[in-house]
Scaffold this motif. Structure first.
Motif, PDB file in Angstrom:
ATOM      1  N   PHE A  58       7.991   0.654  -2.015  1.00 22.23           N
ATOM      2  CA  PHE A  58       8.024   0.953  -0.710  1.00 22.23           C
ATOM      3  C   PHE A  58       9.439   1.624  -0.874  1.00 22.23           C
ATOM      4  O   PHE A  58       9.793   3.142  -0.069  1.00 22.23           O
ATOM      5  CB  PHE A  58       8.669   0.183   0.361  1.00 22.23           C
ATOM      6  CG  PHE A  58       9.221   0.361   1.233  1.00 22.23           C
ATOM      7  CD1 PHE A  58       8.478   0.425   2.208  1.00 22.23           C
ATOM      8  CD2 PHE A  58      10.311  -0.053   1.499  1.00 22.23           C
ATOM      9  CE1 PHE A  58       9.226   1.350   4.065  1.00 22.23           C
ATOM     10  CE2 PHE A  58      11.293  -0.033   2.692  1.00 22.23           C
ATOM     11  CZ  PHE A  58      10.872   0.663   3.573  1.00 22.23           C
ATOM     12  N   SER A 103       9.600   5.785   0.003  1.00 22.38           N
ATOM     13  CA  SER A 103       9.734   6.490   1.513  1.00 22.38           C
ATOM     14  C   SER A 103      10.026   8.053   1.143  1.00 22.38           C
ATOM     15  O   SER A 103      10.249   8.315   2.389  1.00 22.38           O
ATOM     16  CB  SER A 103      10.919   5.976   2.078  1.00 22.38           C
ATOM     17  OG  SER A 103      10.532   4.244   2.218  1.00 22.38           O
ATOM     18  N   VAL A 127       1.864  -3.303   2.089  1.00 18.54           N
ATOM     19  CA  VAL A 127       3.866  -3.216   1.681  1.00 18.54           C
ATOM     20  C   VAL A 127       4.869  -1.759   1.919  1.00 18.54           C
ATOM     21  O   VAL A 127       5.447  -0.665   2.832  1.00 18.54           O
ATOM     22  CB  VAL A 127       4.819  -4.197   1.031  1.00 18.54           C
ATOM     23  CG1 VAL A 127       5.715  -3.462   0.499  1.00 18.54           C
ATOM     24  CG2 VAL A 127       4.847  -5.438   1.765  1.00 18.54           C
ATOM     25  N   GLN A 175       2.703   1.091   2.223  1.00 20.55           N
ATOM     26  CA  GLN A 175       2.133   2.222   3.292  1.00 20.55           C
ATOM     27  C   GLN A 175       3.608   2.044   4.499  1.00 20.55           C
ATOM     28  O   GLN A 175       3.455   3.660   5.215  1.00 20.55           O
ATOM     29  CB  GLN A 175       0.312   1.699   4.293  1.00 20.55           C
ATOM     30  CG  GLN A 175      -0.696   2.155   2.764  1.00 20.55           C
ATOM     31  CD  GLN A 175      -0.245   3.326   2.644  1.00 20.55           C
ATOM     32  OE1 GLN A 175       0.232   4.458   2.896  1.00 20.55           O
ATOM     33  NE2 GLN A 175      -0.953   4.258   1.695  1.00 20.55           N
ATOM     34  N   CYS A 176       4.481   1.189   4.293  1.00 20.70           N
ATOM     35  CA  CYS A 176       5.410   0.599   5.251  1.00 20.70           C
ATOM     36  C   CYS A 176       6.498   2.421   4.900  1.00 20.70           C
ATOM     37  O   CYS A 176       6.702   2.578   6.041  1.00 20.70           O
ATOM     38  CB  CYS A 176       5.819  -0.011   5.340  1.00 20.70           C
ATOM     39  SG  CYS A 176       4.976  -1.587   6.089  1.00 20.70           S
ATOM     40  N   ASN A 177       6.375   2.955   3.725  1.00 19.66           N
ATOM     41  CA  ASN A 177       7.691   3.597   3.584  1.00 19.66           C
ATOM     42  C   ASN A 177       6.746   5.536   4.560  1.00 19.66           C
ATOM     43  O   ASN A 177       7.139   5.546   4.672  1.00 19.66           O
ATOM     44  CB  ASN A 177       7.348   4.086   2.385  1.00 19.66           C
ATOM     45  CG  ASN A 177       5.689   4.985   1.968  1.00 19.66           C
ATOM     46  OD1 ASN A 177       4.874   6.388   2.296  1.00 19.66           O
ATOM     47  ND2 ASN A 177       4.487   4.224   1.260  1.00 19.66           N
ATOM     48  N   VAL A 185       5.733   4.927   7.699  1.00 16.56           N
ATOM     49  CA  VAL A 185       6.850   4.564   8.749  1.00 16.56           C
ATOM     50  C   VAL A 185       8.266   4.901   8.602  1.00 16.56           C
ATOM     51  O   VAL A 185       9.074   6.028   8.854  1.00 16.56           O
ATOM     52  CB  VAL A 185       6.800   3.529   9.499  1.00 16.56           C
ATOM     53  CG1 VAL A 185       7.967   3.313  11.032  1.00 16.56           C
ATOM     54  CG2 VAL A 185       5.542   2.344   9.228  1.00 16.56           C
ATOM     55  N   GLY A 234       1.644   5.544   9.047  1.00 20.24           N
ATOM     56  CA  GLY A 234       1.699   4.645   8.418  1.00 20.24           C
ATOM     57  C   GLY A 234       2.494   3.524   9.344  1.00 20.24           C
ATOM     58  O   GLY A 234       1.557   2.608   8.352  1.00 20.24           O
ATOM     59  N   VAL A 235       1.904   2.893  10.404  1.00 19.49           N
ATOM     60  CA  VAL A 235       2.562   1.431  11.006  1.00 19.49           C
ATOM     61  C   VAL A 235       0.638   1.132  11.030  1.00 19.49           C
ATOM     62  O   VAL A 235       0.674   0.400  10.521  1.00 19.49           O
ATOM     63  CB  VAL A 235       3.051   1.950  12.469  1.00 19.49           C
ATOM     64  CG1 VAL A 235       1.956   0.298  13.154  1.00 19.49           C
ATOM     65  CG2 VAL A 235       4.356   2.150  12.414  1.00 19.49           C
ATOM     66  N   ALA A 280      -0.451   0.769   6.999  1.00 21.40           N
ATOM     67  CA  ALA A 280      -0.099  -0.520   6.045  1.00 21.40           C
ATOM     68  C   ALA A 280      -0.599  -2.439   7.677  1.00 21.40           C
ATOM     69  O   ALA A 280      -1.101  -3.006   6.441  1.00 21.40           O
ATOM     70  CB  ALA A 280       1.753  -0.394   6.947  1.00 21.40           C
TER      71      ALA A 280
END
Length: 451
Positions: free
Chosen positions: A51, A55, A177, A179-181, A183, A305-306, A309
């Motif tokens: 992450f 990011s 987790v 793919q939250c990068n 965001v 991203g949101v 995820a």
């Protein structure tokens, strides 16, 4: 002392027998039913390290084409061409030598070097760093697949379940987790471009990204190794049986896995996963910058991203029991995105549409997120399940075809109209759906024949 004869291969009829080897049964570890919590912690630690690293990287890759179109597309194309080479000639041997944990760390180090090259941003810095990153990425992603597969198998065995029963949920948690990068990384770029003006915005952004990438590297350095004792015994036997094994033999393992019927069916799916990712990170973001402004690239990809995820976690939980339904949802999402882009760019006015209805941008980003979550989680789960006895060649092959899909889109650059590239991606989507149907049909017939 007992004489154990083991075999490896995907089909019993084609399994290759290993030389008979003496083993002390007392040395074969028993599975300890402890709930598997340490392996879940390892997964979360790996996921958070990725992450942080991504990011920075995905935030960078999403704006490369909006900073300098030619250098951006060329850098991405070089990166994925090197990825192809590394997946075929480097990753399997490297992981065999260093193990999944250290392969992940060294691969992530190449990502940090790439972030440093972006501080200069010129072709003479970007192109060599893209080559190094492509090679490192081929190692990192094959090692990630091996590590998550081992962690999932250990988790399931420690809970008294079949080794492949947790593959879907572990892949879903990782990508949820991970793919939250999108965001965090894209919100950072969006706000920096919104509030910092001039060339200082780009330099500020890349210094921030370099710090985040360095933090991810430290996190992955502290990652605990994940091993499967029973699998280690098998790998030890393989090593002893093939003491003269060379890099060429390991390359042949990647090439040879293409002779497996299941892998041949999987190829359109793996290739499409690369096509759609190249289209989203290259063309969708470049078009957003062209139609609106650079900060909206970050904000729209944060929405991506949101949704990505959340969808990854849901897909991971459902894919084992409801695989075809999950794939159908991803197909509808990407089908809507591609049909919309083709129609509006071929017959309409995208700029006027964005100007009057900004919400359309975020709807398209959300559709891209749902589809990407499905078409990333599904092949990772299938490879981990179908080729659990050949983890490293399996994941190396997956990343080889992913990178070929990316290269196909990126080498077209801005020389081909967006609607034409969207049509190409849509054709890949249709082939992937056919491949999923064939794969599930063969699996159903196989189960029926065993009844």
């Amino acid at each position: 002392m007992s004489l154990i004869r083991r075999s490896y291969g995907t089909d019993d009829d084609n399994a290759q027998s290993l030389p008979e080897t003496d083993y002390d049964n007392d040395k074969i570890p028993e599975v300890v039913i402890n709930g598997g919590r340490p392996h879940l912690i390892n997964l979360l630690w790996l996921s958070f390290g990725f992450f942080l690293s991504f990011s920075a990287f995905n935030g960078t890759s999403n704006i490369l084409t909006s900073i300098d179109v030619n250098v951006g597309f060329n850098t991405s194309a070089i990166l994925y061409a090197a990825f192809c080479f590394g997946s075929l000639f480097l990753s399997t041997s490297f992981i065999s030598l260093c193990g999944p944990k250290w392969s992940v760390f060294l691969g992530a180090f190449c990502y940090t070097l790439f972030q440093a090259a972006n501080l200069k941003g010129t072709a003479e810095y970007m192109y060599p760093s893209a080559v190094l990153l492509g090679l490192g990425a081929s190692v990192l992603w094959a090692a990630q697949g091996s590590y998550v597969t081992l962690a999932a198998a250990n988790y399931a065995l420690n809970r008294g379940h079949p080794a492949d029963s947790s593959q879907g949920i572990f892949q879903g948690i990782f990508f949820g987790v991970f793919q939250c990068n999108q965001v965090v990384g894209n919100l950072i770029s969006g706000f920096i471009f919104l509030y910092v003006t001039g060339d200082g915005a780009t330099h500020t952004l890349f210094y921030v990204y370099l710090g985040i990438s360095g933090a991810g590297l430290i996190f992955l350095f502290l990652l605990r190794a994940e091993t499967n004792p029973l699998m280690d015994i098998r790998l030890t036997v393989l090593s002893e049986a093939d003491s003269d094994e060379t890099v060429l033999k390991r390359v042949s393992a990647v090439a040879g896995i293409h002779l497996d019927r299941k892998m041949l069916i999987m190829i359109p799916i793996l290739y499409y996963n690369g096509l759609e990712q190249g289209f989203i990170t290259g063309d969708f973001t470049a078009n957003t910058k062209e139609q609106r402004s650079r900060e909206w690239v970050g904000f729209s990809m944060a929405v991506f991203g949101v949704v990505n995820a959340v969808s990854s976690v849901l897909a991971g939980r459902a894919i084992r029991s409801y695989g075809k339904i999950v794939v159908a949802a991803g197909t509808v999402a990407h089908g809507f995105l591609l049909a919309f882009v083709i129609y509006v760019h071929r017959f309409g006015d995208f700029k006027a549409l964005y100007a009057d209805h900004l919400w359309v941008l975020f709807v398209l980003a959300a559709a891209a997120g749902v589809g990407d979550a499905v078409w990333t989680t599904y092949p990772n789960t299938e490879i981990g399940t179908l080729f659990s006895d050949r983890i490293m060649p399996g994941y190396s092959t997956m990343k080889l075809w992913n990178s070929l899909g990316n290269v196909t889109i990126l080498v077209l650059g801005n020389h081909v109209p967006l609607w034409a590239k969207a049509t190409l991606v849509a054709a890949g989507l249709l082939l992937s759906v056919v491949a999923v149907i064939v794969l599930h049909s063969q699996r159903s017939r196989s189960r029926y024949s065993r009844v």
